[in-house]
Each structure stands twice: as C-alpha cells, then as structure tokens.
Scaffold this motif. Structure first.
Motif, PDB file in Angstrom:
ATOM      1  N   PRO A 333     -39.712 -37.997 -89.524  1.00  0.00           N
ATOM      2  CA  PRO A 333     -39.075 -39.278 -89.839  1.00  0.00           C
ATOM      3  C   PRO A 333     -39.444 -39.696 -91.259  1.00  0.00           C
ATOM      4  N   THR A 335     -40.891 -42.620 -93.688  1.00  0.00           N
ATOM      5  CA  THR A 335     -41.778 -43.776 -93.578  1.00  0.00           C
ATOM      6  C   THR A 335     -41.034 -45.091 -93.793  1.00  0.00           C
ATOM      7  N   PRO A 342     -39.493 -44.839 -87.914  1.00  0.00           N
ATOM      8  CA  PRO A 342     -40.394 -43.762 -87.486  1.00  0.00           C
ATOM      9  C   PRO A 342     -40.853 -43.842 -86.031  1.00  0.00           C
ATOM     10  N   GLN A 346     -41.614 -40.975 -83.196  1.00  0.00           N
ATOM     11  CA  GLN A 346     -42.962 -40.960 -82.620  1.00  0.00           C
ATOM     12  C   GLN A 346     -42.900 -40.966 -81.100  1.00  0.00           C
ATOM     13  N   TYR A 358     -45.808 -33.649 -86.083  1.00  0.00           N
ATOM     14  CA  TYR A 358     -45.238 -34.886 -86.619  1.00  0.00           C
ATOM     15  C   TYR A 358     -45.748 -35.115 -88.031  1.00  0.00           C
ATOM     16  N   GLU A 360     -44.485 -37.574 -91.710  1.00  0.00           N
ATOM     17  CA  GLU A 360     -43.524 -38.521 -92.254  1.00  0.00           C
ATOM     18  C   GLU A 360     -43.141 -38.163 -93.691  1.00  0.00           C
ATOM     19  N   ASP A 362     -42.346 -39.390 -97.238  1.00  0.00           N
ATOM     20  CA  ASP A 362     -42.549 -40.543 -98.105  1.00  0.00           C
ATOM     21  C   ASP A 362     -41.454 -40.585 -99.157  1.00  0.00           C
TER      22      ASP A 362
END
Length: 387
Positions: A333, A335, A342, A346, A358, A360, A362
């Motif tokens: 995902p 952020t 996200p 999660q 997992y 994220e 940025d």
C-alpha cells in the motif's frame, strides 16, 4: 493532465537509464463465447485485448499476469511503436533486467470487461458501448452487471487458451489488486505468488459511498437518458465531473497543491464574479474533459459497480477467503493513500498471517504512488518473485 504525463515520463526515463532497448509490444485479441457472469447472466461474445512481454518457457511455468487499475488497460509496459510518446504505465518495473524481468518471465496483461477507454483504438473490451449481436444496437444498461470475479474469469479463459496451468505471480495496482487477490482465492492451486499494490481485499461501506460520487454526476446529466445516449449527445458534462473527481481523489493534497503553485484565494476574477472559475478548477476539469474522448460514461458506471460489489472470495466471509490462499503474498500500500488507505491492505495481510509480507510505498502522490513511485519497491519485487 500535463503534470501526470510529465512525471510518468520522468519515472519511465529513470527506470530505463540502464536499458537502451525499447520493448515493443503488439496488442492481441481474445474471444470467449457464452460467458456466464457471477450473477448468472450470459454474455454471448466477450472480446478483450491483451499483450505480452518476454517469452513463455517450455514448461509454461514462468508466466506473470498483470491486472490493471480502474481507468487503466492492458498497456503495462513497452511501446506499440518507437514513436509513441510514453510507454506503458509500469514500464519502470517491467522489462529486460527490471524488477519484473522479461528476460526471465512471460508477462501477460489484458483489458478488463467494461474497460473505461472503450474508444481508445488500442483497447479491446466488451461492455455497454458494445453492439449486442441479438439486437444490432448498443447494449447500454441491458448489459449485465459484472464483478471483479468476472474480470478474473475472463482472464482465466485467456490463460487457459495459452495452455498455462500455473501463474508464477499475479500482480496489480488498485482495482488490479482486487483482481490479483481474487485470483489467489478463486484459483489457489494456480497462483504461486500474489502482489497487491495500493489495494484492498474488501470494499467497505465508506468506499462504496465514495465510489458512488463518481457515478452520480453521470446519472444527473440530462444527456445520459438512462444509458440510452449512443445515437445522440453523450453525457460529456457528467462524465467530465466524474473524471475530475477520480483524478483529484487519487492525488494527495501535497502533489495537487504542488501542481498549482500559483493558486491565489483572492484571485480577482473569482472574487468579483461568481461565474469565474479559479485556474486550478479549469486545470482539473479541462484535463478531465480531454479524457472523455476515449472514455465511455456507462463503462464508468459499470466499473464503479464492479468495485462496489468486491469482496475477495465472494462469500461475505473475508477471513475464510484469505484462508483459502495458498500463494505467497506481498502487500504494497501507499503510506499517503487517501483512497485505498493502508489499513485496508493491512487487514488482508493480517488475516493471511504467516507467510504474508507487507511494505509501504513512500511518496507524495497518494494513491498514485502505486503507479508513479512503484520503482522504489523494485528490489522488494525482485526478491519476492525469486523466492
């Protein structure tokens, strides 16, 4: 939108600095007959476009399927012609020596049913704008409601036609992540790896209501005429408003504001005339209107509904669906994503539990980081695909 095109060009150029070779691809057509939808309807003939990068190995074990986002299409990488101004949307990570290495993998990408850009000459799709062979007229709203599972099953028919019985991975962003997750649930023995980028395994009530905002302007346009507009004026105003909403909600305020650095709340025109728009509004809506040349309003409505009805497994039990997955899974995902936040990824990651990964992404693009910042996860993708 110029800013989107400029950034896409920049990302693609950076991703290609080490690769002088231009990946040239050819659009192909797949047809399946008497396709039965999830809700039990039958579509006499389904046509979709697809393209592939790399070579299928002898035992057909190196295939990776790319599933596209809401207003996307099969053009994930490369160019159709050397003179094309831009390559496919994920060219930064798909190609020789890249994260999804076409020297190793046979990468397949297809247009979905009810693809938004039905008037794009490089898109092949079946939907409301298609001529119904039984009537000789456009389907319009007589076209059956279709789901993400239907997108998956059309792709399954394509994959079967190629003699492929195992997918090394299914990878997709946004609406493509929904397809990737549902692939892993619907065909657990066929999918070895699944990568969900800026995605979710279930559309919640908040998102259903949010998606309806994209449909509402189209339905309010007088030219929509309950979907029966193909022989007259199209609902361009409603479609423009819809596409403007989609664009803004996919962007984070940071990049949206950076794209309009000269915005002045006290601009003379809007301050003195209620009919005068701010430049930022003209910028957003003019870009949206330009896209109406290739996008169909009814197709947007059907895509909205396909997303609204999504829950992986289609049995109203997400935990049970995640338990069916045998594939190795990676969730990426963004952020700063304000559309598919996200926590949605999660939730699925935690339900799968052991073996799921997992990370994220940025960036400052929000939801669009799944497209424009994906190269930041190139190493993670490479490692995951080699596990």
């Amino acid at each position: 939108m110029k800013i989107l095109k400029l950034l896409c060009l920049t990302v693609c150029l950076i991703g290609n600095l080490a690769f002088a070779e231009t990946l040239l691809v050819q659009k192909q057509k797949f047809t399946t007959k008497d396709f039965r939808t999830f809700n039990g309807s039958v579509i006499d003939t389904v046509n979709i476009g697809w393209e592939a990068y790399g070579e299928l190995n002898e035992d057909k074990s190196n295939a990776i399927l790319i599933t596209h986002y809401f207003t996307g299409n099969s053009h994930a990488a490369g160019k159709y012609n050397e003179s094309d101004p831009l390559p496919g949307y994920w060219d930064a990570i798909i190609g020789p020596g890249k994260a999804i290495d076409t020297n190793k993998y046979y990468v397949i990408s297809s247009d979905t049913l009810v693809n938004a850009s039905v008037y794009d000459p490089n898109v092949i799709t079946t939907g409301p704008a298609t001529i119904n062979p039984r009537t000789g007229k456009h389907y319009g709203l007589s076209f059956p409601v279709v789901t993400i599972r239907d997108f998956v099953n059309v792709q399954k028919a394509l994959i079967d036609s190629l003699g492929i019985t195992k997918l090394h991975a299914v990878v997709g962003p946004s609406m493509g992540s929904m397809q990737a997750i549902d692939w892993a649930v619907a065909y657990p023995d066929m999918v070895e790896r699944m990568v969900s980028v800026i995605g979710t395994a279930q559309v919640d009530a908040w998102l259903v209501a949010g998606l309806e905002k994209w449909a509402y302007p189209i339905k309010q346009d007088p030219n929509w005429k309950l979907g029966n507009y193909y022989d007259g004026e199209k609902p361009i105003q409603g479609l423009t408003q819809s596409l403007a909403l989609i664009t803004q909600e996919a962007m984070h305020p940071i990049i949206f504001n950076a794209s309009n650095p000269n915005h002045n709340p006290l601009s003379e025109g809007p301050l003195n005339d209620i009919y005068t728009s701010y430049p930022v509004v003209d910028w957003l809506y003019n870009a949206a209107k330009a896209r109406t040349e290739v996008i169909d309003a009814n197709h947007i409505l059907y895509l909205v509904r396909a997303n609204q009805t999504f829950i992986a497994g289609y049995n109203n039990d997400l935990a049970a669906a995640m338990n069916q997955i045998k594939a190795k899974t990676l969730f990426l995902p963004a952020t700063n994503d304000l559309l598919l936040y996200p926590q949605m990824a999660q939730q699925a990651h935690e339900l799968i539990g052991e073996g799921s990964q997992y990370e994220e992404i940025d960036g400052m693009w929000g939801h669009l980081d799944g497209i424009f910042s994906i190269q930041s996860k190139a190493e993670a993708l490479t490692t995951f695909l080699e596990q």
